[in-house]
Design a protein around this motif. Structure first.
Motif, PDB file in Angstrom:
ATOM      1  N   THR A 139       0.821  -1.213   0.000  1.00 29.00           N
ATOM      2  CA  THR A 139       0.000   0.000   0.000  1.00 29.00           C
ATOM      3  C   THR A 139       0.850   1.256   0.000  1.00 29.00           C
ATOM      4  O   THR A 139       0.479   2.270  -0.593  1.00 29.00           O
ATOM      5  CB  THR A 139      -0.952   0.007   1.206  1.00 29.00           C
ATOM      6  N   GLY A 140       1.988   1.218   0.670  1.00 32.19           N
ATOM      7  CA  GLY A 140       2.869   2.376   0.669  1.00 32.19           C
ATOM      8  C   GLY A 140       3.546   2.590  -0.664  1.00 32.19           C
ATOM      9  O   GLY A 140       3.803   3.727  -1.069  1.00 32.19           O
ATOM     10  N   ASP A 145      -2.106   5.750  -0.037  1.00 31.26           N
ATOM     11  CA  ASP A 145      -2.587   6.961   0.627  1.00 31.26           C
ATOM     12  C   ASP A 145      -3.679   7.652  -0.182  1.00 31.26           C
ATOM     13  O   ASP A 145      -4.518   8.361   0.377  1.00 31.26           O
ATOM     14  CB  ASP A 145      -1.430   7.928   0.905  1.00 31.26           C
ATOM     15  N   TYR A 146      -3.719   7.456  -1.496  1.00 26.93           N
ATOM     16  CA  TYR A 146      -4.795   8.021  -2.312  1.00 26.93           C
ATOM     17  C   TYR A 146      -6.110   7.291  -2.061  1.00 26.93           C
ATOM     18  O   TYR A 146      -7.176   7.818  -2.377  1.00 26.93           O
ATOM     19  CB  TYR A 146      -4.442   7.942  -3.793  1.00 26.93           C
ATOM     20  N   PHE A 147      -6.030   6.081  -1.529  1.00 26.18           N
ATOM     21  CA  PHE A 147      -7.227   5.311  -1.174  1.00 26.18           C
ATOM     22  C   PHE A 147      -7.623   5.542   0.284  1.00 26.18           C
ATOM     23  O   PHE A 147      -8.563   4.921   0.764  1.00 26.18           O
ATOM     24  CB  PHE A 147      -6.969   3.814  -1.390  1.00 26.18           C
ATOM     25  N   LEU A 150      -3.367   5.461   4.960  1.00 20.34           N
ATOM     26  CA  LEU A 150      -2.218   6.302   5.267  1.00 20.34           C
ATOM     27  C   LEU A 150      -1.216   5.563   6.144  1.00 20.34           C
ATOM     28  O   LEU A 150      -1.584   4.716   6.952  1.00 20.34           O
ATOM     29  CB  LEU A 150      -2.673   7.585   5.967  1.00 20.34           C
ATOM     30  N   MET A 151       0.032   5.917   5.999  1.00 19.08           N
ATOM     31  CA  MET A 151       1.086   5.356   6.838  1.00 19.08           C
ATOM     32  C   MET A 151       1.100   6.103   8.165  1.00 19.08           C
ATOM     33  O   MET A 151       0.852   7.312   8.231  1.00 19.08           O
ATOM     34  CB  MET A 151       2.438   5.475   6.137  1.00 19.08           C
ATOM     35  N   ILE A 212      -2.265  15.408   1.017  1.00 17.78           N
ATOM     36  CA  ILE A 212      -3.105  14.363   1.617  1.00 17.78           C
ATOM     37  C   ILE A 212      -2.835  14.244   3.108  1.00 17.78           C
ATOM     38  O   ILE A 212      -3.749  14.238   3.934  1.00 17.78           O
ATOM     39  CB  ILE A 212      -2.859  13.020   0.915  1.00 17.78           C
ATOM     40  N   TYR A 213      -1.552  14.160   3.476  1.00 19.24           N
ATOM     41  CA  TYR A 213      -1.214  13.990   4.884  1.00 19.24           C
ATOM     42  C   TYR A 213      -1.450  15.267   5.681  1.00 19.24           C
ATOM     43  O   TYR A 213      -1.791  15.218   6.853  1.00 19.24           O
ATOM     44  CB  TYR A 213       0.239  13.536   5.010  1.00 19.24           C
ATOM     45  N   SER A 214      -1.287  16.416   5.041  1.00 23.14           N
ATOM     46  CA  SER A 214      -1.581  17.679   5.717  1.00 23.14           C
ATOM     47  C   SER A 214      -3.068  17.771   6.043  1.00 23.14           C
ATOM     48  O   SER A 214      -3.455  18.196   7.133  1.00 23.14           O
ATOM     49  CB  SER A 214      -1.153  18.850   4.835  1.00 23.14           C
ATOM     50  N   GLY A 215      -3.907  17.349   5.107  1.00 21.00           N
ATOM     51  CA  GLY A 215      -5.347  17.352   5.367  1.00 21.00           C
ATOM     52  C   GLY A 215      -5.731  16.392   6.465  1.00 21.00           C
ATOM     53  O   GLY A 215      -6.625  16.662   7.268  1.00 21.00           O
TER      54      GLY A 215
END
Length: 300
Positions: A139-140, A145-147, A150-151, A212-215
Protein backbone atom coordinates in the motif's frame (compact mmCIF):
# COMPACT_ATOMS: atom_id res chain seq x y z
CA UNK A 1 44.64 -10.74 -46.04
CA UNK A 2 42.25 -9.96 -43.25
CA UNK A 3 38.94 -8.52 -44.30
CA UNK A 4 39.13 -6.29 -41.22
CA UNK A 5 42.23 -4.53 -42.60
CA UNK A 6 44.62 -5.84 -39.97
CA UNK A 7 42.59 -4.70 -36.97
CA UNK A 8 41.87 -8.21 -35.68
CA UNK A 9 44.77 -7.91 -33.30
CA UNK A 10 43.14 -4.98 -31.53
CA UNK A 11 41.10 -5.48 -28.34
CA UNK A 12 37.43 -6.32 -28.87
CA UNK A 13 36.31 -3.08 -27.28
CA UNK A 14 38.34 -0.87 -29.64
CA UNK A 15 35.92 1.23 -31.77
CA UNK A 16 37.29 0.00 -35.13
CA UNK A 17 37.17 -3.67 -34.27
CA UNK A 18 34.57 -5.58 -36.35
CA UNK A 19 33.03 -2.30 -37.40
CA UNK A 20 31.75 -3.82 -40.63
CA UNK A 21 30.47 -7.12 -39.25
CA UNK A 22 26.65 -7.00 -39.58
CA UNK A 23 25.77 -9.65 -37.03
CA UNK A 24 27.34 -7.63 -34.21
CA UNK A 25 25.43 -4.53 -35.30
CA UNK A 26 28.36 -2.31 -34.35
CA UNK A 27 28.45 1.31 -35.43
CA UNK A 28 31.39 3.59 -36.06
CA UNK A 29 29.44 6.65 -34.88
CA UNK A 30 27.81 7.64 -38.16
CA UNK A 31 24.51 5.87 -37.49
CA UNK A 32 24.22 5.46 -33.74
CA UNK A 33 20.42 5.82 -33.81
CA UNK A 34 18.03 4.02 -36.14
CA UNK A 35 15.05 6.34 -35.87
CA UNK A 36 12.76 4.20 -37.99
CA UNK A 37 12.65 1.36 -35.45
CA UNK A 38 9.13 1.09 -33.90
CA UNK A 39 10.56 -0.37 -30.69
CA UNK A 40 12.34 2.91 -29.97
CA UNK A 41 9.19 5.01 -30.06
CA UNK A 42 7.12 2.38 -28.31
CA UNK A 43 9.39 2.60 -25.28
CA UNK A 44 9.48 6.41 -25.35
CA UNK A 45 5.67 6.54 -25.38
CA UNK A 46 5.24 3.84 -22.73
CA UNK A 47 7.68 5.52 -20.37
CA UNK A 48 5.68 8.75 -20.57
CA UNK A 49 2.32 6.98 -20.31
CA UNK A 50 2.96 5.05 -17.10
CA UNK A 51 3.22 7.92 -14.56
CA UNK A 52 0.40 9.77 -16.32
CA UNK A 53 -1.78 6.69 -15.93
CA UNK A 54 -1.15 5.98 -12.27
CA UNK A 55 -1.33 9.63 -11.21
CA UNK A 56 -4.60 10.18 -13.08
CA UNK A 57 -6.20 7.04 -11.65
CA UNK A 58 -4.92 7.72 -8.13
CA UNK A 59 -6.08 11.33 -8.04
CA UNK A 60 -9.50 10.34 -9.32
CA UNK A 61 -9.64 7.73 -6.58
CA UNK A 62 -8.71 10.30 -3.96
CA UNK A 63 -11.46 12.68 -5.10
CA UNK A 64 -14.23 10.32 -6.22
CA UNK A 65 -13.39 6.88 -4.72
CA UNK A 66 -14.30 5.27 -8.05
CA UNK A 67 -12.39 2.02 -7.59
CA UNK A 68 -13.42 1.72 -3.95
CA UNK A 69 -17.09 2.07 -4.89
CA UNK A 70 -16.75 -0.67 -7.50
CA UNK A 71 -14.86 -3.24 -5.41
CA UNK A 72 -16.29 -2.03 -2.04
CA UNK A 73 -12.88 -2.05 -0.38
CA UNK A 74 -10.07 0.53 -0.47
CA UNK A 75 -7.50 -2.18 0.28
CA UNK A 76 -8.66 -4.37 -2.60
CA UNK A 77 -8.75 -1.31 -4.84
CA UNK A 78 -5.16 -0.48 -3.95
CA UNK A 79 -4.09 -4.05 -4.72
CA UNK A 80 -5.78 -3.87 -8.13
CA UNK A 81 -3.97 -0.62 -8.92
CA UNK A 82 -0.72 -2.21 -7.71
CA UNK A 83 -1.16 -5.12 -10.13
CA UNK A 84 -1.87 -2.67 -12.96
CA UNK A 85 1.19 -0.52 -12.25
CA UNK A 86 3.45 -3.55 -11.82
CA UNK A 87 2.24 -5.06 -15.10
CA UNK A 88 2.67 -1.82 -17.03
CA UNK A 89 6.18 -1.39 -15.60
CA UNK A 90 7.09 -4.93 -16.63
CA UNK A 91 5.80 -4.30 -20.14
CA UNK A 92 7.80 -1.06 -20.32
CA UNK A 93 10.98 -2.93 -19.34
CA UNK A 94 10.26 -5.49 -22.07
CA UNK A 95 9.99 -2.67 -24.58
CA UNK A 96 13.26 -1.25 -23.30
CA UNK A 97 15.12 -4.49 -23.99
CA UNK A 98 13.63 -4.62 -27.45
CA UNK A 99 14.62 -1.04 -28.19
CA UNK A 100 18.17 -1.57 -26.96
CA UNK A 101 18.67 -4.74 -29.00
CA UNK A 102 17.23 -3.16 -32.14
CA UNK A 103 19.68 -0.25 -32.02
CA UNK A 104 23.38 -0.29 -33.01
CA UNK A 105 25.96 -1.26 -30.40
CA UNK A 106 29.09 0.76 -29.75
CA UNK A 107 32.24 -1.36 -29.71
CA UNK A 108 34.03 0.79 -27.15
CA UNK A 109 31.35 -0.12 -24.58
CA UNK A 110 32.46 -3.75 -24.81
CA UNK A 111 35.43 -2.91 -22.59
CA UNK A 112 35.42 -5.13 -19.44
CA UNK A 113 35.37 -2.04 -17.26
CA UNK A 114 32.00 -1.01 -18.68
CA UNK A 115 30.69 -4.52 -18.08
CA UNK A 116 31.66 -4.29 -14.42
CA UNK A 117 30.13 -0.83 -14.16
CA UNK A 118 26.94 -2.09 -15.79
CA UNK A 119 26.63 -4.92 -13.27
CA UNK A 120 27.22 -2.55 -10.34
CA UNK A 121 24.65 -0.03 -11.56
CA UNK A 122 22.03 -2.70 -12.21
CA UNK A 123 22.59 -4.35 -8.82
CA UNK A 124 22.44 -1.01 -7.01
CA UNK A 125 19.28 -0.03 -8.86
CA UNK A 126 17.50 -3.26 -8.05
CA UNK A 127 18.61 -3.00 -4.43
CA UNK A 128 17.02 0.44 -4.13
CA UNK A 129 13.81 -0.69 -5.83
CA UNK A 130 13.34 -3.92 -3.87
CA UNK A 131 14.32 -2.45 -0.49
CA UNK A 132 11.93 0.47 -1.08
CA UNK A 133 9.06 -1.90 -1.70
CA UNK A 134 10.00 -3.90 1.38
CA UNK A 135 10.12 -0.80 3.60
CA UNK A 136 6.87 0.71 2.29
CA UNK A 137 4.82 -2.43 1.75
CA UNK A 138 2.29 -2.85 -1.03
CA UNK A 139 0.00 0.00 0.00
CA UNK A 140 2.87 2.38 0.67
CA UNK A 141 4.50 1.60 -2.66
CA UNK A 142 1.42 1.65 -4.84
CA UNK A 143 -0.36 4.86 -3.78
CA UNK A 144 -2.38 3.48 -0.89
CA UNK A 145 -2.59 6.96 0.63
CA UNK A 146 -4.79 8.02 -2.31
CA UNK A 147 -7.23 5.31 -1.17
CA UNK A 148 -7.18 6.66 2.39
CA UNK A 149 -4.71 3.99 3.59
CA UNK A 150 -2.22 6.30 5.27
CA UNK A 151 1.09 5.36 6.84
CA UNK A 152 1.34 5.98 10.56
CA UNK A 153 4.88 7.34 10.42
CA UNK A 154 7.51 8.46 7.96
CA UNK A 155 9.86 5.69 6.82
CA UNK A 156 13.46 6.67 7.58
CA UNK A 157 15.19 3.29 7.30
CA UNK A 158 17.25 2.14 4.30
CA UNK A 159 17.06 3.12 1.51
CA UNK A 160 15.18 6.29 2.53
CA UNK A 161 18.07 7.32 4.77
CA UNK A 162 20.22 7.44 1.61
CA UNK A 163 17.84 8.79 -1.04
CA UNK A 164 14.55 10.65 -0.86
CA UNK A 165 13.16 8.81 -3.92
CA UNK A 166 15.06 5.51 -4.03
CA UNK A 167 12.52 3.67 -6.16
CA UNK A 168 12.70 6.13 -9.06
CA UNK A 169 16.47 6.46 -8.76
CA UNK A 170 16.82 2.68 -8.64
CA UNK A 171 14.74 2.24 -11.77
CA UNK A 172 16.84 4.77 -13.68
CA UNK A 173 20.06 3.08 -12.53
CA UNK A 174 18.75 -0.31 -13.65
CA UNK A 175 18.03 1.04 -17.13
CA UNK A 176 21.45 2.66 -17.25
CA UNK A 177 23.18 -0.58 -16.28
CA UNK A 178 21.21 -2.49 -18.91
CA UNK A 179 22.23 -0.02 -21.61
CA UNK A 180 25.91 -0.39 -20.72
CA UNK A 181 25.64 -4.17 -20.62
CA UNK A 182 24.27 -4.26 -24.17
CA UNK A 183 26.77 -1.61 -25.34
CA UNK A 184 23.92 0.61 -26.49
CA UNK A 185 24.43 4.38 -26.78
CA UNK A 186 20.71 4.71 -27.55
CA UNK A 187 20.00 2.79 -24.36
CA UNK A 188 21.96 5.43 -22.43
CA UNK A 189 19.75 8.14 -23.91
CA UNK A 190 16.62 6.15 -23.10
CA UNK A 191 17.78 5.69 -19.50
CA UNK A 192 18.13 9.48 -19.31
CA UNK A 193 14.59 9.76 -20.68
CA UNK A 194 13.34 7.52 -17.86
CA UNK A 195 14.90 9.83 -15.28
CA UNK A 196 13.49 12.97 -16.95
CA UNK A 197 9.97 11.51 -16.89
CA UNK A 198 10.31 10.48 -13.25
CA UNK A 199 11.64 13.92 -12.29
CA UNK A 200 8.60 15.57 -13.85
CA UNK A 201 6.27 13.09 -12.15
CA UNK A 202 7.84 13.83 -8.76
CA UNK A 203 7.01 17.53 -9.11
CA UNK A 204 3.32 16.55 -9.13
CA UNK A 205 3.32 13.51 -6.86
CA UNK A 206 5.30 14.99 -3.98
CA UNK A 207 3.16 18.09 -3.29
CA UNK A 208 -0.10 16.15 -3.73
CA UNK A 209 0.98 13.46 -1.27
CA UNK A 210 2.00 16.16 1.21
CA UNK A 211 -1.46 17.69 0.75
CA UNK A 212 -3.10 14.36 1.62
CA UNK A 213 -1.21 13.99 4.88
CA UNK A 214 -1.58 17.68 5.72
CA UNK A 215 -5.35 17.35 5.37
CA UNK A 216 -5.32 14.29 7.60
CA UNK A 217 -3.44 16.17 10.32
CA UNK A 218 -5.98 19.00 10.16
CA UNK A 219 -8.83 16.53 10.62
CA UNK A 220 -7.16 15.04 13.68
CA UNK A 221 -6.75 18.48 15.26
CA UNK A 222 -9.49 19.97 17.45
CA UNK A 223 -11.63 22.61 15.74
CA UNK A 224 -11.51 24.75 18.91
CA UNK A 225 -9.73 28.02 18.07
CA UNK A 226 -6.72 29.04 20.11
CA UNK A 227 -5.43 32.54 20.76
CA UNK A 228 -2.12 31.84 22.41
CA UNK A 229 0.65 29.32 22.87
CA UNK A 230 1.89 30.21 26.33
CA UNK A 231 2.18 27.24 28.67
CA UNK A 232 1.90 29.31 31.86
CA UNK A 233 -1.33 28.63 33.87
CA UNK A 234 -3.85 31.49 33.48
CA UNK A 235 -4.33 33.47 36.68
CA UNK A 236 -5.97 36.73 35.67
CA UNK A 237 -9.67 37.24 36.47
CA UNK A 238 -10.59 37.43 32.76
CA UNK A 239 -9.01 34.02 31.95
CA UNK A 240 -10.47 32.53 35.10
CA UNK A 241 -13.97 33.72 34.15
CA UNK A 242 -13.38 32.29 30.68
CA UNK A 243 -12.68 28.88 32.18
CA UNK A 244 -15.85 29.10 34.27
CA UNK A 245 -17.85 29.99 31.15
CA UNK A 246 -16.37 27.05 29.24
CA UNK A 247 -17.20 24.65 32.06
CA UNK A 248 -20.74 25.90 32.33
CA UNK A 249 -21.46 24.31 28.90
CA UNK A 250 -21.12 20.82 30.47
CA UNK A 251 -24.34 19.84 32.18
CA UNK A 252 -22.66 17.53 34.69
CA UNK A 253 -20.44 20.35 35.96
CA UNK A 254 -23.03 23.12 36.29
CA UNK A 255 -22.98 22.94 40.05
CA UNK A 256 -19.22 23.58 40.16
CA UNK A 257 -19.66 26.94 38.43
CA UNK A 258 -21.76 28.22 41.37
CA UNK A 259 -19.30 27.29 44.13
CA UNK A 260 -18.49 30.29 46.37
CA UNK A 261 -15.04 30.86 47.84
CA UNK A 262 -14.86 29.89 51.52
CA UNK A 263 -11.46 31.35 52.36
CA UNK A 264 -9.89 34.76 51.99
CA UNK A 265 -10.52 36.64 48.76
CA UNK A 266 -6.80 36.61 47.92
CA UNK A 267 -6.38 32.79 47.82
CA UNK A 268 -9.83 31.23 47.40
CA UNK A 269 -10.43 31.92 43.68
CA UNK A 270 -6.92 30.77 42.74
CA UNK A 271 -7.39 27.54 44.68
CA UNK A 272 -10.75 26.73 43.09
CA UNK A 273 -9.32 27.56 39.64
CA UNK A 274 -6.54 24.99 40.08
CA UNK A 275 -9.07 22.42 41.21
CA UNK A 276 -11.14 23.01 38.14
CA UNK A 277 -8.08 22.73 35.89
CA UNK A 278 -7.12 19.45 37.52
CA UNK A 279 -10.59 18.04 36.90
CA UNK A 280 -11.31 19.06 33.29
CA UNK A 281 -8.88 20.53 30.78
CA UNK A 282 -10.13 23.68 29.09
CA UNK A 283 -10.19 23.96 25.31
CA UNK A 284 -7.30 26.46 25.41
CA UNK A 285 -5.06 24.18 27.47
CA UNK A 286 -5.87 21.13 25.34
CA UNK A 287 -4.92 23.06 22.21
CA UNK A 288 -1.61 24.08 23.74
CA UNK A 289 -0.74 20.46 24.56
CA UNK A 290 -1.42 19.36 20.98
CA UNK A 291 0.68 22.21 19.64
CA UNK A 292 3.60 21.05 21.73
CA UNK A 293 3.20 17.54 20.41
CA UNK A 294 3.10 18.65 16.82
CA UNK A 295 6.18 20.84 17.20
CA UNK A 296 8.03 17.94 18.73
CA UNK A 297 7.10 15.57 15.90
CA UNK A 298 8.16 18.09 13.27
CA UNK A 299 11.48 18.68 14.95
CA UNK A 300 12.20 15.01 14.72
Amino acid sequence: MSKFLAVDSLPSWFPLHHFDEPKLNYSTGVELVQWQKPSLWAFVAMTAFNPIFWNTVARNEFRNKTITKIVRSPLLGCYLLAISIFSLSGFRDHLYLGAVKDQPALAVLAHPGFKVLAAILFAAGQTFVISSMWALGVTGTYLGDYFGILMTHRVTSFPFNVLSDPMYVGSALSHLGTALWFQSPVGLALAAWVWIVYSIALKYEGPFTDKIYSGQHKKSDSPTPTTGTSSAPPATPSRRSGRIAAKSSHSDLDSDADVKPTTTPGRGPRKSGLAREAGVATPKRMTRSRSKGRVGSEDE
